[in-house]
Motif scaffolding. Sequence first.
Motif, PDB file in Angstrom:
ATOM      1  N   TYR A 148       0.836  -1.207   0.000  1.00  0.00           N
ATOM      2  CA  TYR A 148       0.000   0.000   0.000  1.00  0.00           C
ATOM      3  C   TYR A 148       0.867   1.253   0.000  1.00  0.00           C
ATOM      4  N   SER A 149       1.900   1.274   0.838  1.00  0.00           N
ATOM      5  CA  SER A 149       2.746   2.471   0.945  1.00  0.00           C
ATOM      6  C   SER A 149       3.526   2.711  -0.342  1.00  0.00           C
ATOM      7  N   GLU A 150       3.846   1.634  -1.065  1.00  0.00           N
ATOM      8  CA  GLU A 150       4.673   1.762  -2.268  1.00  0.00           C
ATOM      9  C   GLU A 150       3.870   1.604  -3.563  1.00  0.00           C
ATOM     10  N   TYR A 151       2.549   1.667  -3.470  1.00  0.00           N
ATOM     11  CA  TYR A 151       1.672   1.642  -4.645  1.00  0.00           C
ATOM     12  C   TYR A 151       1.866   0.380  -5.492  1.00  0.00           C
ATOM     13  N   VAL A 152       1.683  -0.776  -4.863  1.00  0.00           N
ATOM     14  CA  VAL A 152       1.786  -2.052  -5.573  1.00  0.00           C
ATOM     15  C   VAL A 152       0.415  -2.734  -5.567  1.00  0.00           C
ATOM     16  N   PRO A 153      -0.121  -3.113  -6.742  1.00  0.00           N
ATOM     17  CA  PRO A 153      -1.480  -3.670  -6.828  1.00  0.00           C
ATOM     18  C   PRO A 153      -1.552  -5.160  -6.509  1.00  0.00           C
ATOM     19  N   ILE A 154      -2.099  -5.491  -5.352  1.00  0.00           N
ATOM     20  CA  ILE A 154      -2.273  -6.885  -4.924  1.00  0.00           C
ATOM     21  C   ILE A 154      -3.745  -7.104  -4.561  1.00  0.00           C
ATOM     22  N   VAL A 155      -4.335  -8.178  -5.073  1.00  0.00           N
ATOM     23  CA  VAL A 155      -5.691  -8.571  -4.687  1.00  0.00           C
ATOM     24  C   VAL A 155      -5.563  -9.580  -3.553  1.00  0.00           C
ATOM     25  N   HIS A 156      -5.993  -9.189  -2.354  1.00  0.00           N
ATOM     26  CA  HIS A 156      -5.914 -10.053  -1.173  1.00  0.00           C
ATOM     27  C   HIS A 156      -7.277 -10.684  -0.949  1.00  0.00           C
ATOM     28  N   ILE A 157      -7.362 -12.001  -1.159  1.00  0.00           N
ATOM     29  CA  ILE A 157      -8.613 -12.746  -1.009  1.00  0.00           C
ATOM     30  C   ILE A 157      -8.556 -13.514   0.305  1.00  0.00           C
ATOM     31  N   VAL A 158      -9.550 -13.304   1.141  1.00  0.00           N
ATOM     32  CA  VAL A 158      -9.574 -13.939   2.459  1.00  0.00           C
ATOM     33  C   VAL A 158     -10.787 -14.853   2.560  1.00  0.00           C
ATOM     34  N   GLY A 159     -10.536 -16.140   2.799  1.00  0.00           N
ATOM     35  CA  GLY A 159     -11.638 -17.065   3.042  1.00  0.00           C
ATOM     36  C   GLY A 159     -12.162 -16.875   4.451  1.00  0.00           C
ATOM     37  N   ILE A 165     -16.703  -7.688  -7.238  1.00  0.00           N
ATOM     38  CA  ILE A 165     -15.430  -8.228  -7.731  1.00  0.00           C
ATOM     39  C   ILE A 165     -14.880  -7.346  -8.846  1.00  0.00           C
ATOM     40  N   ASP A 166     -15.736  -7.005  -9.797  1.00  0.00           N
ATOM     41  CA  ASP A 166     -15.284  -6.172 -10.923  1.00  0.00           C
ATOM     42  C   ASP A 166     -14.765  -4.822 -10.439  1.00  0.00           C
ATOM     43  N   HIS A 167     -15.525  -4.196  -9.541  1.00  0.00           N
ATOM     44  CA  HIS A 167     -15.133  -2.881  -9.039  1.00  0.00           C
ATOM     45  C   HIS A 167     -13.810  -2.958  -8.288  1.00  0.00           C
ATOM     46  N   THR A 168     -13.660  -3.976  -7.454  1.00  0.00           N
ATOM     47  CA  THR A 168     -12.473  -4.072  -6.602  1.00  0.00           C
ATOM     48  C   THR A 168     -11.216  -4.329  -7.420  1.00  0.00           C
ATOM     49  N   ILE A 169     -11.281  -5.234  -8.385  1.00  0.00           N
ATOM     50  CA  ILE A 169     -10.110  -5.511  -9.221  1.00  0.00           C
ATOM     51  C   ILE A 169      -9.750  -4.278 -10.056  1.00  0.00           C
ATOM     52  N   SER A 170     -10.754  -3.590 -10.566  1.00  0.00           N
ATOM     53  CA  SER A 170     -10.492  -2.367 -11.340  1.00  0.00           C
ATOM     54  C   SER A 170      -9.817  -1.307 -10.482  1.00  0.00           C
ATOM     55  N   GLU A 171     -10.290  -1.125  -9.269  1.00  0.00           N
ATOM     56  CA  GLU A 171      -9.685  -0.153  -8.359  1.00  0.00           C
ATOM     57  C   GLU A 171      -8.239  -0.523  -8.043  1.00  0.00           C
ATOM     58  N   CYS A 172      -7.978  -1.810  -7.873  1.00  0.00           N
ATOM     59  CA  CYS A 172      -6.623  -2.278  -7.583  1.00  0.00           C
ATOM     60  C   CYS A 172      -5.658  -1.816  -8.666  1.00  0.00           C
ATOM     61  N   ARG A 203      -2.886  -0.049  -5.869  1.00  0.00           N
ATOM     62  CA  ARG A 203      -2.755  -0.341  -4.442  1.00  0.00           C
ATOM     63  C   ARG A 203      -3.517  -1.623  -4.112  1.00  0.00           C
ATOM     64  N   PRO A 204      -3.231  -2.237  -2.962  1.00  0.00           N
ATOM     65  CA  PRO A 204      -3.918  -3.483  -2.620  1.00  0.00           C
ATOM     66  C   PRO A 204      -5.414  -3.292  -2.414  1.00  0.00           C
ATOM     67  N   VAL A 205      -6.155  -4.372  -2.633  1.00  0.00           N
ATOM     68  CA  VAL A 205      -7.580  -4.428  -2.322  1.00  0.00           C
ATOM     69  C   VAL A 205      -7.832  -5.694  -1.507  1.00  0.00           C
ATOM     70  N   TYR A 206      -8.970  -5.709  -0.832  1.00  0.00           N
ATOM     71  CA  TYR A 206      -9.318  -6.800   0.091  1.00  0.00           C
ATOM     72  C   TYR A 206     -10.664  -7.375  -0.318  1.00  0.00           C
ATOM     73  N   ILE A 207     -10.714  -8.699  -0.509  1.00  0.00           N
ATOM     74  CA  ILE A 207     -11.967  -9.366  -0.855  1.00  0.00           C
ATOM     75  C   ILE A 207     -12.222 -10.480   0.149  1.00  0.00           C
ATOM     76  N   ALA A 208     -13.315 -10.377   0.901  1.00  0.00           N
ATOM     77  CA  ALA A 208     -13.703 -11.409   1.857  1.00  0.00           C
ATOM     78  C   ALA A 208     -14.678 -12.363   1.175  1.00  0.00           C
ATOM     79  N   LEU A 209     -14.341 -13.654   1.158  1.00  0.00           N
ATOM     80  CA  LEU A 209     -15.148 -14.660   0.471  1.00  0.00           C
ATOM     81  C   LEU A 209     -15.603 -15.724   1.468  1.00  0.00           C
ATOM     82  N   PRO A 210     -16.839 -15.616   1.981  1.00  0.00           N
ATOM     83  CA  PRO A 210     -17.360 -16.622   2.926  1.00  0.00           C
ATOM     84  C   PRO A 210     -17.461 -17.998   2.274  1.00  0.00           C
ATOM     85  N   THR A 211     -17.291 -19.038   3.052  1.00  0.00           N
ATOM     86  CA  THR A 211     -17.278 -20.396   2.506  1.00  0.00           C
ATOM     87  C   THR A 211     -18.604 -20.772   1.844  1.00  0.00           C
ATOM     88  N   ASP A 212     -19.711 -20.238   2.334  1.00  0.00           N
ATOM     89  CA  ASP A 212     -21.000 -20.606   1.727  1.00  0.00           C
ATOM     90  C   ASP A 212     -21.330 -19.778   0.491  1.00  0.00           C
TER      91      ASP A 212
END
Length: 578
Positions: free
Chosen positions: A98-109, A158-165, A170-179
């Motif tokens: 984030y501090s160095e402007y690097v685009p990472i999609v962080h997906i959290v189960g 998903i589309d909005h978040t990846i585009s923003e990344c 900069r990094p983005v955060y996607i929370a993906l519930p198991t169900d």
Amino acid sequence: MTSDIRTQGIKNPIDVAEYLFRRLHEVGVRSIHGLPGDYNLVALDYIPKVGLHWVGNCNELNAGYAADGYARVKGISAIVTTFGVGELSAVNAIAGAYSEYVPIVHIVGTPTTAAQKNGMLLHHTLGNGDFNVFAKMSKEISCAVAMLDDPYEAATLIDHTISECILKSRPVYIALPTDIVQKKVDGDRLKTPLDLSYPPNEEEREDYVVEVVLKYLQAARNPVILVDACSIRHRALEETHAFIEKSGIPVFVAPMGKGAVDETLPNYGGVYAGDGSNAGVRERVESSDLVLSIGAIKSDFNTAGFTYRVSQLNTIDFHSYGIKVRYSEYPGVRMNTVLSKITARLGQLNIESGPNPNNVIPEAEIKSPEPTITQAWFWPRLGQWLQKDDIVITETGTANFGIWETRFPANVTAISQVLWGSIGYATGACQGAALAAKDLGQLTSRRTILFTGDGSFQLTAQELSTMIRNKLNPIIFIICNNGYTIERFIHGWEDAYNDIQDWKYKDLPAAFGAEKGEVLTYRVSSKQEVEQLFADKEFASAETTRLRFVELVMPWDDAPKALIETAQSAAKRNAEVS
């Protein structure tokens, strides 16, 4: 139940996880970093189904560093962790991105939406029923956060978040519930690629800024161009290069901008970092009556302890969020098209040539009978050995500062973490960068070269295992100088907290499972041995498919001049009383 009714009429239903990974594939991701955990396991099943490669790192922190390195070469990356324990382990690396402007999609189960709604006392939680606490932490180091708790909204989020990344780099955060993983979304949306173009500047405002810049440029007697990291991160290199080449103005890079400019250009003048600048650079830049600063990040290590001496009255700043001409600000005017228009309208300019950096080894080093490998000798010598298209990763410390004295061949990609400066970063980043080169089909045409200190390496050494597992072939130099050199120069010259246990580094590839002959290992402790190593064709060749691992022995009390000056500045600042 409502969500199920709303998704029943979908003509081309696909699972949420498949949609997510197909979008990542669309924007260039080919490998997914991370670790398995019970809340992300079902989602991981979709990775090979859509043609992606699962990396499998040794821990989440390393995976985050690797994703950072991958993104700097490939343009974007993705990491998958599990709720709580996994995602928090990656937070340091994501904060650095984030501090160095690097685009990472962080997906959290995450746990099921029902479990979250009911506040169940689940493992990996704080035991207080709050399932949003970790997402709130990540919100501060993400440019977008998507909680995929409703399949009806999932595809849009998903589309909005990846585009923003990508657009904000900069990094983005996607929370993906198991169900939610196997809930259905409209697959026909994938037929329309994401719009990753920057919104255009307001034309009248943009044209006015161009006129203002051209006026100052035509009036300048000895202008210079100073290029920094945000020109890379915000996809402005093409416009920057066109401007540099057509104008012929002397161009310099800040340390974080190393690699942004083709250093074989005749008007390339070296690294400007205040008192830590290459020979002749500080005088040339600071005597200029107009500094065209492109993508500046004026941090302490990027300016050798805030030793810039350039007046804002003589500066025009180009950024992704606006232009600043002296003290007049023009927010919302992006630099890319402004630079293109300026280049198109350039007339005859007053140009005073700048210094011509080279990889000539200092005379004192040449005449010295001492066989020891010194910092002053090594970094210019390295510049003579580097090849076109190399990827060079340097750890915060002697390598990060030493590389300032190396003039690159054409098209070298330089990776370092000058602003965030997390010790151990470079080893993980090397794994990601080497994998990105492999994913680009450049495994045997482009060398990935790491320089890291022994102290730094000990923090993230496990990623050597990941490199072996993924059949990567970087060249790794471990600078063996007995501890944390940069810290010694700041404070604690001979104190125990700056010492480390000396490892048998050459034995590590075998300990991490490398078969006999799979990794080439070396130890060099004299200048002559470095010369022999650099002359070794198998070691030096980009076509060598084996990983190469080098113990590079250097004195514990030696450091590049720029590091010493920056450390002294840091020590003085740390001692200040408010």
